[in-house]
Scaffold this active site. Structure first.
Site, mmCIF file in Angstrom:
data_model
loop_
_atom_site.group_PDB
_atom_site.id
_atom_site.type_symbol
_atom_site.label_atom_id
_atom_site.label_comp_id
_atom_site.label_asym_id
_atom_site.label_seq_id
_atom_site.Cartn_x
_atom_site.Cartn_y
_atom_site.Cartn_z
ATOM 1 N N ASP A 1 0.821 -1.207 0.000
ATOM 2 C CA ASP A 1 0.000 0.000 0.000
ATOM 3 C C ASP A 1 0.853 1.254 0.000
ATOM 4 O O ASP A 1 2.047 1.209 0.238
ATOM 5 C CB ASP A 1 -0.844 0.024 1.277
ATOM 6 N N LYS B 1 -3.336 3.844 -3.588
ATOM 7 C CA LYS B 1 -3.850 4.949 -4.399
ATOM 8 C C LYS B 1 -2.776 6.021 -4.445
ATOM 9 O O LYS B 1 -2.237 6.434 -3.409
ATOM 10 C CB LYS B 1 -5.105 5.511 -3.736
ATOM 11 N N MET C 1 -7.126 8.619 9.821
ATOM 12 C CA MET C 1 -7.615 9.151 8.546
ATOM 13 C C MET C 1 -8.402 10.431 8.720
ATOM 14 O O MET C 1 -9.363 10.682 7.999
ATOM 15 C CB MET C 1 -8.505 8.104 7.832
HETATM 16 N N1 SAH Z 1 -3.611 -0.329 9.264
HETATM 17 C C1 SAH Z 1 -3.096 0.974 9.637
HETATM 18 C C2 SAH Z 1 -4.103 2.069 9.477
HETATM 19 C C3 SAH Z 1 -4.474 2.365 8.063
HETATM 20 S S1 SAH Z 1 -5.592 3.695 7.937
HETATM 21 C C4 SAH Z 1 -2.590 0.930 11.064
HETATM 22 O O1 SAH Z 1 -2.860 -0.031 11.788
HETATM 23 O O2 SAH Z 1 -1.894 1.847 11.450
HETATM 24 C C5 SAH Z 1 -4.543 4.998 7.467
HETATM 25 C C6 SAH Z 1 -4.396 6.026 8.559
HETATM 26 O O3 SAH Z 1 -3.504 5.545 9.543
HETATM 27 C C7 SAH Z 1 -3.798 7.338 8.111
HETATM 28 O O4 SAH Z 1 -4.758 8.164 7.520
HETATM 29 C C8 SAH Z 1 -3.306 7.898 9.407
HETATM 30 O O5 SAH Z 1 -4.357 8.450 10.171
HETATM 31 C C9 SAH Z 1 -2.853 6.658 10.121
HETATM 32 N N2 SAH Z 1 -1.406 6.451 9.953
HETATM 33 C C10 SAH Z 1 -0.783 5.437 9.337
HETATM 34 N N3 SAH Z 1 0.551 5.564 9.420
HETATM 35 C C11 SAH Z 1 0.773 6.702 10.104
HETATM 36 C C12 SAH Z 1 1.953 7.385 10.532
HETATM 37 N N4 SAH Z 1 3.163 6.924 10.254
HETATM 38 N N5 SAH Z 1 1.801 8.529 11.224
HETATM 39 C C13 SAH Z 1 0.587 8.994 11.538
HETATM 40 N N6 SAH Z 1 -0.540 8.390 11.162
HETATM 41 C C14 SAH Z 1 -0.462 7.270 10.457
#
Ligand code: SAH
Length: 486
Positions: free
Chosen positions: A273, A295, A407
């Protein structure tokens, strides 16, 4: 001149070098008598190890510590409360000198040499005739590390690296193979066919499943029989593929789990992703095919349906597919949909957890997600799109908890407005962690009343998390990299 020594029976040992100082061997000490000279803590450690290896101990020490006393209760253990005498070596195959007196240790070594008994002198490796290696124990797989006495510290460090490298269930894998050697010998009489089979077995999805603890004995038998059948009819190309649903963590590659790293080194193809950064992809086996399924701005997102099709297509060709997702694959990652599609298609799956963004952000911004008197629970929410209206905003606005919004970067003002509308005080602390755990991480600390404006001024970019609750005050305290306070 470099020489190479090979053991012809199984080709398993190759030692390259001008000469070999020590020959590593594994001793079968079951029922053998071993002399242990010394009664202190060091001797006790050696005694425990020797007893674990099945040795019968003769312990010689004028005084003994409590631990040794306890070990002496083992059946067959002899204890002599006297000083060392060479005659005590009689009937022993090995002796360990573990006293804190160099003179006594040297006498044991000399007597052993005279009597033809191997002697290990603890901490003084040059005196004795054999060394005790550092051990990584995945019995029946055992890795022994020696530095020829040059540096026990280096041996310990090497041991730590190897510990991290070898899956915990390596022993189970070895036992699973050992128990089926006869079956393979009968099914594949030709040696080369057997060798190829075992290579394929250890590369197989079945082996990975055993290492992940995801198989029972019946599964292993069925999978094993399928591999044997495939090896007997190579044209059938029935080698099974599998999907490994792997959490890549929040960004910092050092936050990958050991299992994630192990599987990323084994996969044939990786589907990843947008949230998976290049530094994590760099940990994937170099010759694995890389397929981007996220995306990208201005480009079409690969639909979820298409991702399912890709997973099934690749596994159908016998490939091991790493499905690599940011954070944890079971948190806001559509992992459930992929699991259902794969279950329907009968594809074996291993799920490897990852550090979810909220946890990565909390630790790297030093915000405790729970804190006595401030937050007794923590809630992970996504307030994306239409689903936001269906959330229980009154519950999210309640005090004494931490709410982490995933998100939410694009809809900060709406999130804040809804919380305040449902009773959250504008003074409630809030923090934003952008690009958590990555080199360009930024932390904004503020309150519901000003956090959205701060984010706009600082042009916060995705991925970012919003953390709401009294604990967010910690963000202002911590001198974390890139911190910016209100
Ligand atoms: N499966 C992922 C979440 C995916 S949804 C998890 O468990 O972390 C995607 C959202 O995750 C982003 O919009 C953001 O809000 C958050 N996110 C993912 N990586 C991040 C990072 N390094 N720093 C801050 N927010 C993050």
């Amino acid at each position: 001149m470099r020489q190479s020594y090979e053991w012809p029976e199984d080709n398993s040992v190759t030692i390259n070098g001008d000469f070999v100082d020590y020959l590593p061997v594994f001793l079968d000490l079951r029922g053998q008598r071993v002399l242990l000279v010394g009664g202190g803590a060091v001797a006790a450690r050696k005694a425990a190890l020797l007893q674990a290896a099945g040795a019968t101990l003769r312990i010689v020490a004028p005084r003994r510590c409590g631990e040794i006393e306890l070990l002496c209760t083992q059946p067959g253990t002899e204890y002599l409360a006297v000083a060392f005498e060479p005659a005590q070596l009689a009937g022993c195959v090995l002796a360990i000198a573990a006293t804190d007196t160099a003179d006594v240790n040297a006498r044991v070594a000399a007597a052993g040499r005279a009597a033809g008994v191997w002697v290990n002198v603890v901490d003084e490796q040059s005196t004795g005739s054999c060394l005790m290696p550092s051990i990584v124990d995945r019995s029946p797989v055992i890795v022994a590390i020696g530095t020829g006495g040059a540096s026990p510290t280096l041996a310990r460090r090497l041991r730590a690296s190897i510990e991290a490298l070898l899956p915990e269930r390596m022993g189970e894998l070895a036992r699973a193979a050992g128990a089926r050697r006869g079956r393979v010998r009968a099914a594949l009489p030709a040696l080369t066919a057997r060798q190829r089979f075992w290579e394929e077995f250890f590369d197989s999805a079945l082996a990975q499943q055993i290492l992940a603890g995801a198989s029972n004995a019946a599964d292993i038998d069925a999978g094993f029989d399928a591999l044997v059948d495939a090896a007997r009819a190579p044209q059938a190309a029935a080698r099974g593929g599998a999907v490994w649903l792997i959490g890549a963590g929040p960004g910092d590659p050092d936050l990958l789990t050991l299992r994630a790293q192990q599987l990323l080194q084994q996969c044939d193809v990786v589907l990843y992703d947008r949230l998976v950064p290049a530094v994590v992809l760099a940990r994937v086996r170099r010759d694995a095919e890389r397929v981007f399924v996220g995306k990208e701005p201005g480009r079409h997102r690969t639909t979820q349906q298409r991702i399912h099709e890709l997973l099934i297509e690749h596994t159908g060709r016998g490939r091991r597919v790493a499905r690599l997702k940011g954070g944890d694959p079971m948190v806001f990652a559509r992992g459930g949909e992929e699991l259902l599609a794969l279950a329907q298609a009968g594809v074996p799956v291993i799920v490897v957890p990852g550090v979810t963004a909220a946890l990565g952000a909390a630790s790297s911004a030093r915000i405790p997600l729970t804190h006595r008197g401030a937050a007794q629970s923590v809630c992970f929410v996504t307030a994306m799109g239409e689903a936001a209206a269906a959330l229980d905003w009154r519950a999210l606005a309640a005090p004494l908890q931490t709410v982490v919004f995933y998100m939410g970067a694009a809809q900060l003002p709406q999130i804040v407005a809804r919380l305040v509308e449902h009773g959250a005080p504008p003074e409630r602390p809030a923090a934003i962690v952008e690009h958590a755990t990555l080199a360009d991480q930024r932390v904004l600390a503020g309150h519901l009343r000003d956090i959205a404006a701060q984010a706009a001024t600082a042009t916060v970019r995705s991925p970012a998390l919003l953390i709401v609750g009294d604990v967010a005050q910690f963000a202002g305290l911590a001198p974390a990299v890139g911190v910016k306070t209100a």
